[in-house]
Design a protein around this motif. Structure first.
Motif, PDB file in Angstrom:
ATOM      1  N   ILE A 154      16.111   4.507  19.874  1.00 45.61           N
ATOM      2  CA  ILE A 154      15.480   5.757  19.439  1.00 45.61           C
ATOM      3  C   ILE A 154      14.903   6.511  20.637  1.00 45.61           C
ATOM      4  N   PHE A 155      14.150   5.823  21.490  1.00 44.90           N
ATOM      5  CA  PHE A 155      13.572   6.489  22.651  1.00 44.90           C
ATOM      6  C   PHE A 155      14.650   6.950  23.623  1.00 44.90           C
ATOM      7  N   MET A 156      15.715   6.163  23.767  1.00 43.90           N
ATOM      8  CA  MET A 156      16.799   6.565  24.653  1.00 43.90           C
ATOM      9  C   MET A 156      17.456   7.849  24.176  1.00 43.90           C
ATOM     10  N   LEU A 157      17.645   7.975  22.839  1.00 42.65           N
ATOM     11  CA  LEU A 157      18.251   9.178  22.292  1.00 42.65           C
ATOM     12  C   LEU A 157      17.312  10.373  22.391  1.00 42.65           C
ATOM     13  N   LEU A 158      16.043  10.165  22.111  1.00 42.07           N
ATOM     14  CA  LEU A 158      15.091  11.268  22.190  1.00 42.07           C
ATOM     15  C   LEU A 158      14.953  11.786  23.615  1.00 42.07           C
ATOM     16  N   GLU A 159      14.966  10.889  24.590  1.00 46.09           N
ATOM     17  CA  GLU A 159      14.826  11.281  25.985  1.00 46.09           C
ATOM     18  C   GLU A 159      16.155  11.656  26.620  1.00 46.09           C
ATOM     19  N   TYR A 162      21.030   8.901  28.669  1.00 42.10           N
ATOM     20  CA  TYR A 162      22.461   8.984  28.925  1.00 42.10           C
ATOM     21  C   TYR A 162      23.156   9.294  27.614  1.00 42.10           C
ATOM     22  N   GLY A 163      24.404   9.720  27.720  1.00 42.60           N
ATOM     23  CA  GLY A 163      25.166  10.075  26.528  1.00 42.60           C
ATOM     24  C   GLY A 163      26.648   9.903  26.769  1.00 42.60           C
ATOM     25  N   VAL A 164      27.439  10.278  25.792  1.00 42.69           N
ATOM     26  CA  VAL A 164      28.895  10.140  25.880  1.00 42.69           C
ATOM     27  C   VAL A 164      29.415  10.946  27.066  1.00 42.69           C
ATOM     28  N   GLY A 165      30.233  10.290  27.905  1.00 43.70           N
ATOM     29  CA  GLY A 165      30.805  10.954  29.062  1.00 43.70           C
ATOM     30  C   GLY A 165      30.064  10.702  30.359  1.00 43.70           C
ATOM     31  N   ASP A 166      28.855  10.159  30.304  1.00 47.85           N
ATOM     32  CA  ASP A 166      28.095   9.877  31.526  1.00 47.85           C
ATOM     33  C   ASP A 166      28.600   8.600  32.185  1.00 47.85           C
ATOM     34  N   ASN A 207      21.911   6.685  36.063  1.00 52.28           N
ATOM     35  CA  ASN A 207      22.843   7.692  35.559  1.00 52.28           C
ATOM     36  C   ASN A 207      23.389   8.497  36.722  1.00 52.28           C
ATOM     37  N   MET A 208      24.707   8.438  36.909  1.00 54.76           N
ATOM     38  CA  MET A 208      25.356   9.130  38.015  1.00 54.76           C
ATOM     39  C   MET A 208      25.900  10.491  37.605  1.00 54.76           C
ATOM     40  N   SER A 209      25.524  10.970  36.425  1.00 56.79           N
ATOM     41  CA  SER A 209      26.084  12.213  35.894  1.00 56.79           C
ATOM     42  C   SER A 209      25.013  13.229  35.536  1.00 56.79           C
TER      43      SER A 209
END
Length: 319
Positions: A154-159, A162-166, A207-209
């Motif tokens: 939950i915290f990862m999504l709110l902040e 990272y996401g799809v494609g990263d 995160n490199m993106s």
């Protein structure tokens, strides 16, 4: 002893009163209370339906724009994540957050409905609330890893860590994010292996993106080589590659020659850095390594352990 005639009317009145009381009790249990329960049920269903529709509206991504729910939140997606990938990332993020909100709404409404029904039928709900607290604590201890995974997700999504494609480094796994969930993140590495990482086990994220990247070139040369001349050749070759326009949209700032970065018993290492768009640093590095290798060969700049290539940079020197 015979009963007095005056007692008969009182007896009849008492029977009528009991019959009336029984009638009121039956009406209460057969009509009034079922109607109250039905009213609570209808209210719970309508309230749940309205709230779920509201959440669906806030998480809708059919137009291709950022969902309303995500607009107040920070979006850390890089410039390289575009089109279908960016849309899929936003859709998955909004869908996951919406799923959490729907589940929370359903649990709260169901809890309210059950407690209301128990109160209607005359059951004391205080022991149930106390028992629910004890059961919740017990389940929390028993499923603490699962709870930790969900909270971390939950915290990862709110902040938007990272996401799809990263392209991310999660410690044991490094690769491109394919899907993000509340419990598990799926990553595919450069060899094509799919890694399933539990969110609660992720202690740090690289995160490199996001934002920008830096292409770092460490060029090893021999101690006998002319250091100043080698730096001039490497810098001139790098500037020529930038002017060629092959990476016009990827290079954000002019290259910077840092000079000698390390000295060992056999090697002198010079370093060049270039700020690039996220995810494009590796392509820039590969091109520069090739161009500088050829330029060092032409300029007769010797490399350490130059086996079979006198005067040139060794193939396995790392440049």
């Amino acid at each position: 002893m015979s009963a007095s005639p005056l007692s008969e009317p009182s007896l009849l009145r008492e029977l009528d009163t009991r019959a009336f009381e029984l009638t009121d009790t039956g009406r209460d249990w057969l009509v009034d209370r079922p109607l109250q329960v039905l009213g609570y049920l209808v209210l719970a269903v309508v309230l749940r339906l309205c709230l779920h529709r509201m959440i669906n509206r806030f998480t809708d991504n059919s137009s291709g724009k950022s969902p309303i729910l995500l607009r107040p939140l920070r979006d850390r997606s890089s410039g390289t994540v575009k089109g279908a990938i960016l849309n899929e990332r936003r859709k998955q993020r909004a869908s996951t957050i919406g799923s959490v909100l729907k589940s929370a709404v359903s649990v709260m409404i169901l809890t309210w409905f059950v407690l209301s029904v128990l109160d209607v039928v005359g059951v004391n709900v205080a022991p149930f609330i106390a028992s629910a607290g004890i059961v919740g604590v017990a389940l929390g201890f028993g499923a603490q890893n699962l709870v930790r995974d969900f909270l971390s997700g939950i915290f990862m999504l709110l902040e938007d860590q990272y996401g799809v494609g990263d392209v991310v480094d999660l410690g044991e796994a490094t690769g491109t994010v394919e899907s993000v969930g509340l419990r598990v993140t799926t990553i595919r590495d450069i060899n094509g292996t799919v890694w399933y990482c539990r969110n609660g086990e992720v202690l740090r994220v690289g995160n490199m993106s996001q934002g920008f990247a830096v292409a770092v070139l460490d060029l090893p040369i021999s101690h006998t080589a002319n250091i100043e001349h080698a730096c001039e050749v490497a810098e001139r070759t790098t500037a020529s590659m930038v002017k060629s326009g092959d990476f016009e949209n990827d290079i954000l700032e002019p290259p910077e020659m840092l000079g000698v970065n390390a000295v060992s018993a056999d090697t002198v290492t010079i370093r060049i850095t270039i700020k690039t768009r996220p995810g494009r640093q590796w392509a820039v590095q590969r091109r520069l390594h090739q161009d500088i290798l050829e330029a060092f060969d032409d300029a007769d700049i010797k490399a350490p352990y130059a086996l079979g290539r006198p005067g040139g940079v060794a193939a396995d020197s790392g440049s």
